[in-house]
Motif scaffolding. Structure first.
Motif, PDB file in Angstrom:
ATOM      1  N   GLN A 132      47.106  30.798 -46.339  1.00 57.99           N
ATOM      2  CA  GLN A 132      47.489  30.922 -45.205  1.00 57.99           C
ATOM      3  C   GLN A 132      48.854  31.876 -44.827  1.00 57.99           C
ATOM      4  N   GLY A 133      48.997  32.855 -44.808  1.00 56.62           N
ATOM      5  CA  GLY A 133      50.551  32.913 -43.932  1.00 56.62           C
ATOM      6  C   GLY A 133      50.974  32.991 -43.534  1.00 56.62           C
ATOM      7  N   GLY A 134      52.273  32.972 -43.432  1.00 59.13           N
ATOM      8  CA  GLY A 134      53.551  32.052 -41.956  1.00 59.13           C
ATOM      9  C   GLY A 134      55.318  32.910 -42.795  1.00 59.13           C
ATOM     10  N   VAL A 135      56.145  32.285 -42.011  1.00 56.00           N
ATOM     11  CA  VAL A 135      56.810  32.587 -42.207  1.00 56.00           C
ATOM     12  C   VAL A 135      57.869  31.626 -42.440  1.00 56.00           C
ATOM     13  N   TYR A 136      58.965  31.185 -43.283  1.00 60.54           N
ATOM     14  CA  TYR A 136      59.602  30.615 -44.095  1.00 60.54           C
ATOM     15  C   TYR A 136      61.049  30.817 -44.220  1.00 60.54           C
ATOM     16  N   ASP A 137      61.193  29.836 -42.855  1.00 62.10           N
ATOM     17  CA  ASP A 137      62.795  29.802 -42.929  1.00 62.10           C
ATOM     18  C   ASP A 137      63.575  28.924 -43.502  1.00 62.10           C
ATOM     19  N   GLN A 138      64.132  29.771 -44.958  1.00 65.64           N
ATOM     20  CA  GLN A 138      64.840  29.443 -46.085  1.00 65.64           C
ATOM     21  C   GLN A 138      66.053  28.639 -45.559  1.00 65.64           C
ATOM     22  N   ALA A 139      66.970  29.110 -44.180  1.00 63.30           N
ATOM     23  CA  ALA A 139      68.111  28.006 -43.777  1.00 63.30           C
ATOM     24  C   ALA A 139      66.940  26.618 -43.447  1.00 63.30           C
ATOM     25  N   THR A 140      66.403  25.969 -42.639  1.00 66.12           N
ATOM     26  CA  THR A 140      66.070  24.963 -42.449  1.00 66.12           C
ATOM     27  C   THR A 140      65.290  24.454 -43.132  1.00 66.12           C
ATOM     28  N   ASP A 162      57.238  38.925 -38.989  1.00 65.35           N
ATOM     29  CA  ASP A 162      58.581  37.960 -39.369  1.00 65.35           C
ATOM     30  C   ASP A 162      57.326  37.560 -40.980  1.00 65.35           C
ATOM     31  N   VAL A 163      56.531  37.621 -40.740  1.00 60.88           N
ATOM     32  CA  VAL A 163      55.588  36.991 -42.082  1.00 60.88           C
ATOM     33  C   VAL A 163      55.736  37.231 -43.297  1.00 60.88           C
ATOM     34  N   ASN A 164      56.877  36.334 -43.991  1.00 57.44           N
ATOM     35  CA  ASN A 164      57.363  36.469 -45.338  1.00 57.44           C
ATOM     36  C   ASN A 164      56.817  35.660 -46.736  1.00 57.44           C
ATOM     37  N   SER A 165      56.004  34.510 -46.235  1.00 61.39           N
ATOM     38  CA  SER A 165      55.087  33.804 -47.167  1.00 61.39           C
ATOM     39  C   SER A 165      54.465  34.008 -47.456  1.00 61.39           C
ATOM     40  N   LEU A 166      53.454  32.984 -48.078  1.00 60.62           N
ATOM     41  CA  LEU A 166      51.867  32.499 -47.988  1.00 60.62           C
ATOM     42  C   LEU A 166      52.447  31.411 -48.774  1.00 60.62           C
ATOM     43  N   THR A 172      48.843  22.739 -54.247  1.00 64.17           N
ATOM     44  CA  THR A 172      49.557  23.385 -53.168  1.00 64.17           C
ATOM     45  C   THR A 172      50.518  24.203 -53.320  1.00 64.17           C
ATOM     46  N   VAL A 173      50.526  25.246 -53.036  1.00 64.63           N
ATOM     47  CA  VAL A 173      52.060  25.813 -53.397  1.00 64.63           C
ATOM     48  C   VAL A 173      52.012  27.235 -52.186  1.00 64.63           C
ATOM     49  N   THR A 174      53.372  27.732 -51.882  1.00 70.05           N
ATOM     50  CA  THR A 174      54.208  27.419 -50.505  1.00 70.05           C
ATOM     51  C   THR A 174      54.974  29.021 -51.551  1.00 70.05           C
ATOM     52  N   VAL A 175      55.133  29.986 -51.624  1.00 70.07           N
ATOM     53  CA  VAL A 175      55.459  30.937 -52.046  1.00 70.07           C
ATOM     54  C   VAL A 175      56.651  31.732 -50.749  1.00 70.07           C
ATOM     55  N   ALA A 176      57.511  32.129 -51.239  1.00 72.22           N
ATOM     56  CA  ALA A 176      57.774  33.348 -49.826  1.00 72.22           C
ATOM     57  C   ALA A 176      59.166  34.293 -50.591  1.00 72.22           C
ATOM     58  N   TYR A 186      62.783  39.576 -54.037  1.00 71.72           N
ATOM     59  CA  TYR A 186      61.315  38.370 -55.274  1.00 71.72           C
ATOM     60  C   TYR A 186      61.083  37.061 -54.275  1.00 71.72           C
ATOM     61  N   ALA A 187      60.015  36.892 -55.305  1.00 66.97           N
ATOM     62  CA  ALA A 187      59.698  35.767 -54.675  1.00 66.97           C
ATOM     63  C   ALA A 187      60.272  34.437 -54.909  1.00 66.97           C
ATOM     64  N   ASN A 188      59.762  33.448 -53.911  1.00 66.48           N
ATOM     65  CA  ASN A 188      60.780  32.179 -54.519  1.00 66.48           C
ATOM     66  C   ASN A 188      59.200  31.160 -54.072  1.00 66.48           C
ATOM     67  N   THR A 189      59.156  30.281 -55.750  1.00 63.58           N
ATOM     68  CA  THR A 189      58.119  29.290 -55.497  1.00 63.58           C
ATOM     69  C   THR A 189      59.235  28.074 -54.650  1.00 63.58           C
ATOM     70  N   ILE A 190      58.663  26.868 -52.769  1.00 66.74           N
ATOM     71  CA  ILE A 190      59.249  26.302 -52.639  1.00 66.74           C
ATOM     72  C   ILE A 190      58.574  25.097 -52.604  1.00 66.74           C
TER      73      ILE A 190
END
Length: 182
Positions: A106-114, A125-129, A155-159, A172-176
């Motif tokens: 899935q694609g989505g939006v990851y908000d790093q602040a929250t 605004d799509v910035n993550s998988l 399960t992994v989320t990258v942004a 750059y990509a961040n794994t979350i």
């Protein structure tokens, strides 16, 4: 009153006979435990390979994501990397598709602040998988104990990181960490 002992009954105290009884009872238990240890060691290796393949697929997919229009390309790239890596490392692996029930990309939006991830494949605004995959590993020895397979979830989320942090004009990509996502 005297109690008389029956002289016809002999007490058997043959230690050789007891050793055979212990051997007959203990060896099957020992073999079963060794078999379960073998299955668990194999499961640990499979879990590591599945997690690594999902991580690499997510990083490959996010590298293709520039805008929301690229979401299908990102998903396809992630799927191709996942299929390639798992087919090389797992002997009983069958090729996946985007419609496979055990796989979700899935694609989505990851908000790093929250630290929140929201499913969204339409907006700019799509910035993550986010990739969820569950591999069903067949058991070898545990099948004798009615355990035919083990589920191995990954399960992994990258942004994409903010531009300008790694180098000017790039991202750059961040794994979350999944535990951090609300």
């Amino acid at each position: 009153m005297k109690y008389s002992k029956n002289k016809n009954i002999k007490k058997s105290r043959n230690p050789k006979g007891m050793a055979i009884v212990f051997f007959v009872l203990f060896v099957p238990v020992l073999i079963a435990m060794m078999g379960l240890v073998i299955d668990l060691a194999r499961l640990y290796g499979v879990t590591s390979r599945v997690k690594t393949a999902v991580d690499m697929a997510a990083l490959a997919g996010i590298s293709q994501l520039q805008t929301s229009a690229d979401i299908s390309t990102a998903k396809t790239t992630a799927l191709n990397y996942l299929n390639t890596n798992l087919s090389m490392t797992l002997p009983s692996f069958t090729t996946l598709s985007l419609s496979s029930p055990e796989l979700s990309i899935q694609g989505g939006v990851y908000d790093q602040a929250t630290s929140t991830w929201t499913y969204d494949e339409i907006t700019s605004d799509v910035n993550s998988l986010k990739i969820n995959y569950t591999y069903t590993a067949p058991s070898l020895i545990a099948s004798y104990f009615m355990i035919s397979s083990f589920s191995v979830p990954a399960t992994v989320t990258v942004a994409k990181g903010p531009a300008g942090v790694a180098a000017q004009g790039s991202s750059y990509a961040n794994t979350i960490n999944e535990a951090a996502i609300t």
